[in-house]
Design a protein around this motif. Structure first.
Motif, PDB file in Angstrom:
ATOM      1  N   LYS A 137     100.420 124.227  70.538  1.00  0.00           N
ATOM      2  CA  LYS A 137     100.024 125.542  70.035  1.00  0.00           C
ATOM      3  C   LYS A 137      98.503 125.709  70.005  1.00  0.00           C
ATOM      4  N   GLN A 138      97.788 124.586  69.926  1.00  0.00           N
ATOM      5  CA  GLN A 138      96.328 124.668  69.858  1.00  0.00           C
ATOM      6  C   GLN A 138      95.648 124.376  71.189  1.00  0.00           C
ATOM      7  N   GLY A 139      96.328 123.652  72.059  1.00  0.00           N
ATOM      8  CA  GLY A 139      95.746 123.323  73.350  1.00  0.00           C
ATOM      9  C   GLY A 139      94.455 122.538  73.214  1.00  0.00           C
ATOM     10  N   SER A 140      93.431 122.918  73.972  1.00  0.00           N
ATOM     11  CA  SER A 140      92.169 122.177  73.972  1.00  0.00           C
ATOM     12  C   SER A 140      91.412 122.267  72.646  1.00  0.00           C
ATOM     13  N   LYS A 141      91.841 123.143  71.751  1.00  0.00           N
ATOM     14  CA  LYS A 141      91.199 123.225  70.431  1.00  0.00           C
ATOM     15  C   LYS A 141      91.671 122.119  69.495  1.00  0.00           C
ATOM     16  N   HIS A 142      92.765 121.444  69.851  1.00  0.00           N
ATOM     17  CA  HIS A 142      93.266 120.329  69.047  1.00  0.00           C
ATOM     18  C   HIS A 142      92.307 119.148  69.178  1.00  0.00           C
ATOM     19  N   LYS A 143      92.081 118.460  68.070  1.00  0.00           N
ATOM     20  CA  LYS A 143      91.059 117.405  68.075  1.00  0.00           C
ATOM     21  C   LYS A 143      91.397 116.234  68.994  1.00  0.00           C
ATOM     22  N   ARG A 144      92.679 116.060  69.326  1.00  0.00           N
ATOM     23  CA  ARG A 144      93.063 114.937  70.189  1.00  0.00           C
ATOM     24  C   ARG A 144      93.209 115.342  71.662  1.00  0.00           C
ATOM     25  N   VAL A 145      93.159 116.623  71.930  1.00  0.00           N
ATOM     26  CA  VAL A 145      93.358 117.109  73.303  1.00  0.00           C
ATOM     27  C   VAL A 145      92.004 117.306  73.980  1.00  0.00           C
ATOM     28  N   PRO A 146      91.794 116.722  75.151  1.00  0.00           N
ATOM     29  CA  PRO A 146      90.506 116.868  75.845  1.00  0.00           C
ATOM     30  C   PRO A 146      90.206 118.315  76.215  1.00  0.00           C
ATOM     31  N   GLU A 147      88.934 118.643  76.261  1.00  0.00           N
ATOM     32  CA  GLU A 147      88.523 120.010  76.580  1.00  0.00           C
ATOM     33  C   GLU A 147      88.885 120.393  78.018  1.00  0.00           C
ATOM     34  N   ASP A 148      88.953 119.393  78.908  1.00  0.00           N
ATOM     35  CA  ASP A 148      89.248 119.688  80.309  1.00  0.00           C
ATOM     36  C   ASP A 148      90.727 119.533  80.651  1.00  0.00           C
ATOM     37  N   VAL A 149      91.600 119.716  79.653  1.00  0.00           N
ATOM     38  CA  VAL A 149      93.035 119.505  79.855  1.00  0.00           C
ATOM     39  C   VAL A 149      93.606 120.432  80.936  1.00  0.00           C
ATOM     40  N   ALA A 150      92.992 121.564  81.163  1.00  0.00           N
ATOM     41  CA  ALA A 150      93.490 122.515  82.169  1.00  0.00           C
ATOM     42  C   ALA A 150      93.416 121.945  83.573  1.00  0.00           C
ATOM     43  N   ILE A 151      92.428 121.084  83.824  1.00  0.00           N
ATOM     44  CA  ILE A 151      92.301 120.477  85.158  1.00  0.00           C
ATOM     45  C   ILE A 151      92.707 119.005  85.165  1.00  0.00           C
TER      46      ILE A 151
END
Length: 417
Positions: A47-61
């Protein structure tokens, strides 16, 4: 080699894909995932995507593999770890790595390291930290569920109590005290009840509340008042939905002395405030349920904090010792993590399950990653069995185990699906 995995690309963006894994390095291990149980934390990350503290900012690529409550078999071992790990052995995993202070962990942060997959690569840091453990048990689901159980156990180890004039905390729940688990008939609450009535440091009185009568009934059937009494705990289940002043009622059950330990298992403001109101002197409230709203808040009685030494803490995750404790208690038959499980599915059902997790009733959703199977409630096996022999046989097996998932059920599924 190729793997199939459910990968996160961003907010609400999950994709089941097949792709090539790179050759493992000398300090890595290739494993086959067999089971993964789905955690509400995964839903929060999605639900938070890249805003989640454990998810990398470049998760889209650089998408990450979801899932962190998994177990399986070791397929290939890099040279560095050949003395400690053997091809063919089973494993359990503690995903709370905290490697060099990084928040990254499997299921949120890694391209090739997560539970909702057929094959994955375990990186060096997991072994360096002792988080990849050789597992000698028979049930893969028990190893998967050891992770959520370790979070529960960590919560009981996190509470603390004090003595007036002594500046030293005594860790753990109050032995022989009064305990309340609020919102406690969900999957994690059931695990908590199972643990606390079978561990060494027990309360004398345990009240479990919820507002869902169906969940309460299931809790009473699988974790009975009689079983608790046999282990020295007076257990009481209460539906607080229609009680006008539930905190007054809960206090009346302990002669208005209050509760030594209170656990809040649902991120609901009124429940958090209720927990604060029923604390006794030196009482400790553990806000166990993690909210998705960063501005979540509730009223706290500071008069009681000052004069009655009440306190509020939070705990999230467990450590390796907690996971080992879970595995040991399970192997001895002291606890049965299967009480948490209400649904079974295959890898093809993962994306829809995660995205709709809050709306799917029941407890833990257990996934077997190398099969295709629609997410199915255990209680629906019998109905499906009227037209499908596979489900008919599963229904018979679960009936023999008080309606719970079991080693027998797992073996049947893995051999016939």
């Amino acid at each position: 080699m190729k793997t199939k995995a459910v990968r996160l690309y961003g907010k609400d963006d999950l994709r089941l894909e097949e792709f090539e894994l790179p050759e493992i390095k000398d300090d890595e291990i290739l494993v086959k995932v067999i089971s993964n149980s789905i955690c509400m934390s995964t839903y929060k990350a999605v639900k938070q995507g890249s805003k989640h503290k454990r998810v990398p900012e470049d998760v889209a690529i650089n998408p990450t593999i979801t899932g962190h409550e998994f177990a399986g078999e070791i397929i290939k071992v890099g040279h560095k770890w050949k003395e400690k790990y053997t091809v063919g052995n089973r494993f359990a995993l503690q995903p709370a790595l905290n490697y060099k202070g990084s928040p990254y962990s499997p299921g949120y942060s890694y391209k090739y390291f997560g539970g909702n997959a057929t094959y994955i690569i375990i990186p060096n840091e997991a072994m360096e930290l002792g988080c990849l453990m050789n597992y000698n048990g028979e049930g893969f689901f028990e190893a998967s569920l050891a992770e959520p159980m370790s979070c529960i156990i960590g919560g009981f180890h996190s509470n603390y109590h004090t003595k007036s004039g002594v500046y030293q905390h005594e860790m753990g729940i109050a032995k022989g005290g009064n305990m309340a688990i609020l919102g406690g008939a969900g999957p994690m609450g059931l695990g908590a009840i199972d643990y606390v009535i079978h561990c060494e440091r027990k309360p004398k009185f345990l009240i479990v509340t919820d507002i869902d009568e169906k969940r309460l009934q299931r809790a009473q059937n699988v974790l009975t008042v009689e079983e608790a009494k046999k282990n020295g705990v007076e257990l009481k289940y209460v539906n607080t939905k229609n009680i006008e002043k539930p905190e007054e009622y809960l206090l009346s059950l302990v002669d208005n002395k209050g509760y030594d330990d209170v656990y809040v298992y649902a991120p609901i403001k009124i429940l958090a405030e209720q927990g604060d109101k029923i604390l006794g002197k030196d009482g400790c409230l553990n806000f166990f349920a993690g909210p998705t709203d960063k501005d979540f808040s509730a009223k706290v009685n500071y008069y009681n904090i000052h004069y009655s030494a009440t306190r509020i803490i939070g705990s999230t995750g467990g450590n390796t010792d907690d996971l080992i404790e879970s595995l040991e208690m399970t192997s001895k038959g002291l606890i049965n993590p299967a009480v948490m499980v209400t649904h079974i599915g295959g890898l093809n059902s993962v994306s829809e399950t995660i995205l709709n997790l809050p709306n799917i009733s029941g407890g833990k959703k257990l996934i077997y990653t190398n099969i295709d199977m629609e997410l199915t409630a255990i209680e629906d096996f019998e109905e499906k069995g009227k037209t499908d022999e596979f489900f008919s046989n599963l229904a018979e097996i679960t009936k023999r185990h008080n309606g719970l998932w079991s080693l027998e059920a797992e073996k049947y599924l893995l051999e016939n699906k």
